[in-house]
Structures are given as C-alpha cells and as structure tokens.
Design a protein around this motif. Sequence first.
Motif, PDB file in Angstrom:
ATOM      1  N   THR B  66       0.848  -1.197   0.000  1.00 55.49           N
ATOM      2  CA  THR B  66       0.000   0.000   0.000  1.00 55.49           C
ATOM      3  C   THR B  66       0.881   1.245   0.000  1.00 55.49           C
ATOM      4  O   THR B  66       2.077   1.170   0.243  1.00 55.49           O
ATOM      5  N   ARG B  77      -4.100  12.478  -9.823  1.00 54.55           N
ATOM      6  CA  ARG B  77      -5.225  11.557  -9.695  1.00 54.55           C
ATOM      7  C   ARG B  77      -6.549  12.282  -9.964  1.00 54.55           C
ATOM      8  O   ARG B  77      -7.414  11.776 -10.672  1.00 54.55           O
ATOM      9  N   VAL B 100     -16.735  -1.190   1.749  1.00 51.81           N
ATOM     10  CA  VAL B 100     -15.412  -1.710   1.405  1.00 51.81           C
ATOM     11  C   VAL B 100     -15.322  -3.199   1.758  1.00 51.81           C
ATOM     12  O   VAL B 100     -14.532  -3.930   1.185  1.00 51.81           O
ATOM     13  N   LYS B 158     -11.628   1.710  -4.201  1.00 52.46           N
ATOM     14  CA  LYS B 158     -10.461   0.868  -3.982  1.00 52.46           C
ATOM     15  C   LYS B 158     -10.871  -0.589  -3.772  1.00 52.46           C
ATOM     16  O   LYS B 158     -11.890  -0.855  -3.148  1.00 52.46           O
ATOM     17  N   TYR B 160      -9.039  -4.742  -2.990  1.00 54.09           N
ATOM     18  CA  TYR B 160      -7.953  -5.297  -2.179  1.00 54.09           C
ATOM     19  C   TYR B 160      -7.582  -6.706  -2.607  1.00 54.09           C
ATOM     20  O   TYR B 160      -8.457  -7.557  -2.727  1.00 54.09           O
ATOM     21  N   GLU B 174      -3.630  -2.535  -2.427  1.00 58.24           N
ATOM     22  CA  GLU B 174      -4.800  -1.659  -2.379  1.00 58.24           C
ATOM     23  C   GLU B 174      -4.746  -0.814  -3.637  1.00 58.24           C
ATOM     24  O   GLU B 174      -3.769  -0.096  -3.838  1.00 58.24           O
ATOM     25  N   TYR B 176      -7.157   1.303  -6.971  1.00 58.46           N
ATOM     26  CA  TYR B 176      -8.435   1.765  -7.496  1.00 58.46           C
ATOM     27  C   TYR B 176      -8.914   0.906  -8.640  1.00 58.46           C
ATOM     28  O   TYR B 176      -8.130   0.489  -9.495  1.00 58.46           O
TER      29      TYR B 176
END
Lengths: 519, 519
Positions: B66, B77, B100, B158, B160, B174, B176
């Motif tokens: 990460t 971004r 999430v 995001k 994972y 992690e 996007y």
Amino acid sequence: MLALTCVRACLVLGASRTATRARLLHSASGMTAAQIDEEVAKLLQLKAQLGEDGKHQFVLKTPKGTRDYNPKQMAIREKVFNTIISCFKRHGAETIDTPVFELKETLTGKYGEDSKLIYDLKDQGGELMSLRYDLTVPFARYLAMNKITNIKRYHIAKVYRRDNPAMTRGRYREFYQCDFDIAGQYDAMIPDAECLKIVHEILSELQLGEFCIKVNDRRILDGMFAVCGVPDEKFRTICSTVDKLDKMSWEDVKKEMVNEKGLSEEAADQIGEYVSMQGGMDLAERLLQDQKMCQSKQACAGLSDIKLLFSYLQLFQVTDKVVFDLSLARGLDYYTGIIYEAVLTQAGVPPPANDSQNGASSEESVGVGSVAGGGRYDGLVGMFDPKGRKVPCVGVSIGIERIFSIMEQKAEASAEKVRTTEVQVMVASAQKNLLEERLRLVTELWNAGIKAEVMYKKNPKLLSQLQHCEEAGVPLVAILGEQELKDGVVKLRVVSTREEVDISRADLIAEIKRRTSEA
Amino acid sequence: MLALTCVRACLVLGASRTATRARLLHSASGMTAAQIDEEVAKLLQLKAQLGEDGKHQFVLKTPKGTRDYNPKQMAIREKVFNTIISCFKRHGAETIDTPVFELKETLTGKYGEDSKLIYDLKDQGGELMSLRYDLTVPFARYLAMNKITNIKRYHIAKVYRRDNPAMTRGRYREFYQCDFDIAGQYDAMIPDAECLKIVHEILSELQLGEFCIKVNDRRILDGMFAVCGVPDEKFRTICSTVDKLDKMSWEDVKKEMVNEKGLSEEAADQIGEYVSMQGGMDLAERLLQDQKMCQSKQACAGLSDIKLLFSYLQLFQVTDKVVFDLSLARGLDYYTGIIYEAVLTQAGVPPPANDSQNGASSEESVGVGSVAGGGRYDGLVGMFDPKGRKVPCVGVSIGIERIFSIMEQKAEASAEKVRTTEVQVMVASAQKNLLEERLRLVTELWNAGIKAEVMYKKNPKLLSQLQHCEEAGVPLVAILGEQELKDGVVKLRVVSTREEVDISRADLIAEIKRRTSEA
C-alpha cells in the motif's frame, strides 16, 4: 455451472463453520457473557440460513452497520462534497490519501477505551493490520513518516468503527470523515480561527438551518478541574462526564461525578458553576479576573488564547455563531488546546420558547446535534516521530453522514426531483429501422462533448423513449424520422413544454449547447 | 504522558506476539512450507523492531503493498478521475457506492483459484467479512439485492488483493478500480459497442500514446477449443495458458499445453493456427466460412456477434483502434460473451520496426501493457438471485493505477510544475503589524468566492511571502502596506512577471477575477 459451484462452496463453508462453532462451545468456559451472546447470534444466523429443507440459503445483504449508496444518494453526496471541497480549496488546502488499513501498532494507544471498536484484519500471514478508525492518526503517521512540518490538507475518506449502529440517525460502522487540518509552527490562534471560519462557511453554504459553534480549551478544562479540587488522576474521567452535559441534565451529571466517580460534592458544585457559563470574549475577560481560575496557569493561558481567538473571529466576521462554552469537553485524548463543536440548533422545527436552565442553552434537545468538531493536537505527530519531534496541528472534521441524512430528508420533502444523470439530450427515433442513424447522431454529439444517450433497442417505441426522458429528467430529445433525414434536419423536443422545432443538422450541436447552458 | 502510554502498549503487544509465535512453532508440524516462511518472516520482523537495547521500535510505514498519495499525486489523480468521470457522465451513467467489505460468503465461489488473495477481517464477533476483491461482484450483489434489472452505472473505488505487489510497475495490494457497466436485457452488441467507444474516448483524451483494443468472445474461444479437440474439462486450463500469449512466445505456450496440461500436439497446433489470427469484420466473415469453426454452434454465434459489433463500432468511429484477436483470453470465469482488453503500444519509445511473427503483433513487448479490460457476464447476477433470475451485464474496468503511474512519469519529465493547490491570490504585507488588515482583506476575498491565503504569522517577511507564491504557483499577490492603506488601494503583483499595479479596494475583487479567469 458457475452457479452450482457457488452453491456447493457455500454448503461446504456452512458445514465447516457449524463444526467450528460446536467445538467452540465445548471450550466455552473461558468466555464472557458478551462473547457467548455473539456466538449464539452466529449460530442462529447459521440456522436461519438453513432453509426448511436444510439447504444453505444465501443471505443477500451488506454487513451490519454498512449500506450501499444508490444513484440518488450519490447525487446528493456529490453535491455536498462539492460544496465542502470548494471551501477547502478556497482556503488553499491540498489533499492526500492514505490506505484504508494501517499497521495495527500505528493505531495502538491512540484511542483509549474506544480501541475495542477497531476492526482488525485476519492474520493471513504477513503484517497485523487494522482498518483506520479516523483520519487524524493516519495523518499524523504520514507527517512523521515523511518528516513534513508544514501542510494544510483536507482528506475525505471512509473510516471504520465496530460501534452500535443507529442507521436511521446516520450512525454507521463504515462512514465518511471529512477532515481539514493545518500543521505547522505558527503564531497563536491564526490557523485555529481559520478552522472556525471554514466550519462557518460550510454550514452556511449547505443551508442546514441555524447553527452554533461552541469553543473551549483543554487547558481551561484542566485548570478548572484543578482549581475545583479534582485530583489529577480523575481529570480524564470527570472530563468525560462533563462531556455528557449535551445529553444529560446537570443533576444527573453531578450524580455520576459524586456517586460513580467518587468526586466530593463540593468539587462537583464548583464545576457546576463554571460549566453553566457561556459567552464570548467578555466571558474570557471576566474569567481572567476570576480569583479561583487565576490560580491555574494553564487556565489563564487558555483564556488569553480564547480572547485572541475571538479577536480574529471578529475579523473573519463569524462571531455571530461562535460561543465560548465551558461545558464543551470533547472526548478524544489527543487534544491539547482549543476544542470546538458545531451543532445544528433547528431541524425543520422551531426551538421551544424557554426551557433553558442555569443559563445553559438547550439547542441539542431540538437540534439534530453535532455536525462538526475538532481542536488542537500538538502532541500526536510526536508520538510517531522516533525522536519525539512535535508538529503542532489544529483541525476540523465535518460530520458528513449526518449532513447527508439531513440533505436526503430535505430532498424527500422537496417537490423537485433529484437527477441522477446529467444527460442533456436523448437521441430518439419516430420510426423503425433507424438504429444506425441514431448511433451516427449520438456519436456526433458525444464527440462534441454533449451528454447524450440512445436506447439500446433496434426499434424502441417513441413513447417509451419520451417516457424515459420524463423519468430521468432529460431536458431535450433529438428525434429522427424518415422525413427529417430527407430534409437534413432533426426534430428537437423540449421535454418540459413538449414544444418541437426542426433544426438543421449543421446547427444542432450549437443549438443544444445554447439550450442546455441557459438553464 | 500519551507518548509513554503508547510505548508501553507497544512493548506489551510485542511481547505477547512473540509468545504467540513461540507457541505456534511448537505446534508447527501441520504447517506448509509457505506458512512456515510467513512465520519466519514475522519473527524476523519482530526481531528487527527490537533495537540493540532490546526495546521495541516503532515501524513507521504503511502496510505492505500500500502507499500514501501525496498532494502532487492527488492532483494528478484528480485530473485523471475528472477526465474519466466526464466521459462516463457524457454517456449517461449514474454512480453507486458499496461498502469496502462484504459478507465473506458474497465473495465465495466467484474468483476460482484467486480466492486465496482475498483479505478476510478478523472474527471479532458478529458476521464473517472480507474486503472487496473487485467492484463487479458487489455490483451484481447490489443488483440482485435491490431487484434492479436496468442500470448504467460507474463505480470508482479501492479494491484489495493479497497479491505480490510490484509497486514500481503500479501493482499494489490496495488499488483503485474504475468500472462502467450496463445491465439490462437489450438488443445484441449495442451496449457492448458503447463500452468500447468509452474506452476509446478515455484513452484518447488522456493522451497516453498509441493504443489498441483487442476483442474476442468467450463463445469463440470455447468453440475453437471444441473443434480443435480439447476435452471439455480442459477448456479453462487451456484457456488460461492461451491468456499468457501476451507475455510468452507461442513455442512456450505450446510446450505448457502439451507437457504440463497433457494436450495432444495435434490439438495444440490447431489452436496455434487460430490464435495467430487478427483482423476486423473481414476475419469474422472468413471464420464464419471456416469448415472446422463452423462445426461449433457457439463459435458461429460469437462470430456473428463480432460482425454486428464491428458494424456498430464503425458508426461510433472507433474501428481504427479495435482488433479482433483470437489469442485474447481474459482469465475471469464469469465472462459469457464478448471480452476485450486495451493495451498501450508505445510507451514514450517508438515500437521496433519489424519483429512480428505469424502475423501476431508484438506491441506488448514495448508497450506498458493492459490499461483497460472487460466483457459480458450474463450469469453473475443470477448467482445472487434466490430464484436465479438473470440480468445480462457488460462492462469495462479502466486500469487506473497504471494510468496514474504513466501520468506521474510524464509529470516528472515535464518542465511544467504540478500545482497542488488552486490558490489565486496571497494576501501579503510589506510592513509589520498588519496582520489584522491582512485578515480583513482575505475575509473579503473568501466571501467573494476567491481562493486566497495568508501566512499564519504576525509579521512575515515580504520575501518569504513572495517565495511561497513562487513555490506553490500562486499567480497573484495582494500586498498591503501603510501607504496602500492610506490611499485605499492594494498593490497587486503578478508573480510570473513581477509587474505591480495599484488597484483601488473597490475594484480589487473584479480585477482578481478578471485576471484569474483569462488564463
């Protein structure tokens, strides 16, 4: 075939989980009542998943305390974020982002009792990690890790707390925080005042109704406890009782102090006198003359800073909403100086005429409560620095979930429909076999930057195309038919008035831009 | 005091973890080599945290795989997201958001072998949960749960994966995802074609260099395997070997098929002929005449759809970049129809003149690889529906992390500085004791919607105020001095040209707006 695989996998999972639970029960002697309750709940959940035929049923839901946002909620969320981000940018803030999880030890020792609310990740090999509990600790870790001593940044992201959810009141286990912080060694109270200016701007622009920003100072609280005779080791616990004054009467707060926390009645009464005080710069001046308060050096330092703060707030033109309130005692351990909290004082209904007591206001009883809060935390970054180097910080967190709830309620109540797309024109056809012509035209529009759509049908009915526009709030329809194609025109229909006009293909883009920019 | 608490807590944590590990080692007989390696790594990490004096040292880092985004990365971004979101909105998409984490069983059985890469949350009582692995499965869960049969939505969030990170190449744990999907029962290939149009628009607007969008169809692949004599049960595994053709030569792919997967050499050679084919609508037409391919009904259905797709792509004006490529075989199990992948074919350096073989292009060897991908998945929503009701879906995922990496490299290489704030004017003072005047003026500007800042010092030096503007790219400075205050003017300085002009206070806001809007 895929579906079958899934059902099989779920059955296996269900079976092995049941076995695990059964084993757990055999060794349950060391469990607390709460743990046993949790296990019972899990077993009952498993049972519920087993249908009458004993087959595993899939539970179609989001985890407890979480929710999806549908397009309408997202449209409202986007509007609120835009207002808030514009304000942060107007004040010159940069933005950063950090991972959703941190090393477990990064969060250790930062949240006191609330640490039990932290979500841990399973140990699957590798590092031990936890979901972030707020954005402040990751911010402090970021500053220390990158040796940054000056920054003005905002950070909007989700945080996680295994708290009891109260979703109707906007309290979730996954929720947004929306933080603005100023880090750096600066002259006293200037960044602190800007944080309050920002809260004032945001709450005004969002038109949430009347609000009030309470300020106090951790040093004034500690000094007050000292001069009232609270023993040092009881500061924190007495402080957390004072913090309940927005939900409990003074009588009940006093009872808790005396009966539960073992404070002398005399000390409690002295505290009671102070925490009923509210005012502005004048109150700070009066307390600086207060014989008892004066005995505490740190209280004096806090009071002088409150005076200075109010002088800056006057220049920022926000004193109409700011109140120095000695009962404000925010829970978090890491605050070292000024603290503040914004509360809405009117939630659609007017506040009752007069039920205040001891001069303390009673906004909370009718308002929807706290919508922003923050303060100064000069020690937190130093906790992460190997040499303990401090970076003074002050910041504010906007209680965005509560604001979403209010905005959603407002949208429900309003006659105006919330649009979930920004489509300016639908390309429609009046007859059959015009798919190719529609795709040609919509391509022209997209390439010209116009927001446009077509129905994904070869031969959609004109009526259903028009109905879609009514429902989705699309303002214009560009209608193609044999005649229009022959004449080199498009029939442009205004959905709201049903007015139709032929526009030549060459002028169409300019005409759509003109009509959609004027609204 | 807080810092001390922290160090103590960490020491305790360290000690108890060490004890746990030691116990673990005693019962390690049932562990796999990989598990033992993980445990060794953890022990060594613990050892590293113990300084020479045996005291616990705090590890100041983000979890493995990460990263934080600093303000410069965030500025890039934001720019990329704006381009992409504008495109999605131009095509009439709504947006949604999901938690999430999902219930663990929601993700079960969706990712085949990759399930081992899912992050689980610790069982702290309550439901078993996992971090989302992509946005497609939560989308399908959302549709089934809310019984939605029609939607065009984007979702940027995001996801994972406990994968091996390769952070220099933009591969994180992690990261996007940026998904656009069209769900609903529509006429064939119209939404599919729009997805490709969207990829074309986004990659063109981001100016990432030359790109190519490869398309194929799961039905053509399966039909091809059938007519080449691949046994049914080997379709998936042979398919995953074909998928490696973008990184391995045909010779090595064939070796893997024959030696590792036990395919006959004859079947492999037949596959080899097909997967070397690339073209457009013409190739689909040719294969529809192919005696062998024709034996498979599903291959024929796929080929007819590819033909139809290309006819729509022509209307959308994007055939210049789209290639029908029989070697494209995306890994994910849930695809049921068309699949596609966009690859960059030129990464700053021009492609070598001629090293292609079998007519297959070799863009991947010089390009930075895949930047978008997707396809049709008509069965996934049905896996969540209690009655198995299907909702056909097609979608595309933009490989945003790779795009960030490229944009960051471009920004590094460029002379132009990336601004991390949008401040239009700094309110500065030329003499001492003008803090109040600065705060008064900056308030005026903020209240007029101008992005402005002041230094948080009582008496900052003019030079340091101007230096800050140079560094942060602030275009204007409004300078106050005794004389200016007396004359009722402000000295407006253009940072780039150092030109200064006196503007009356009454005209200042209009003048700043004029000067900052013209750029």
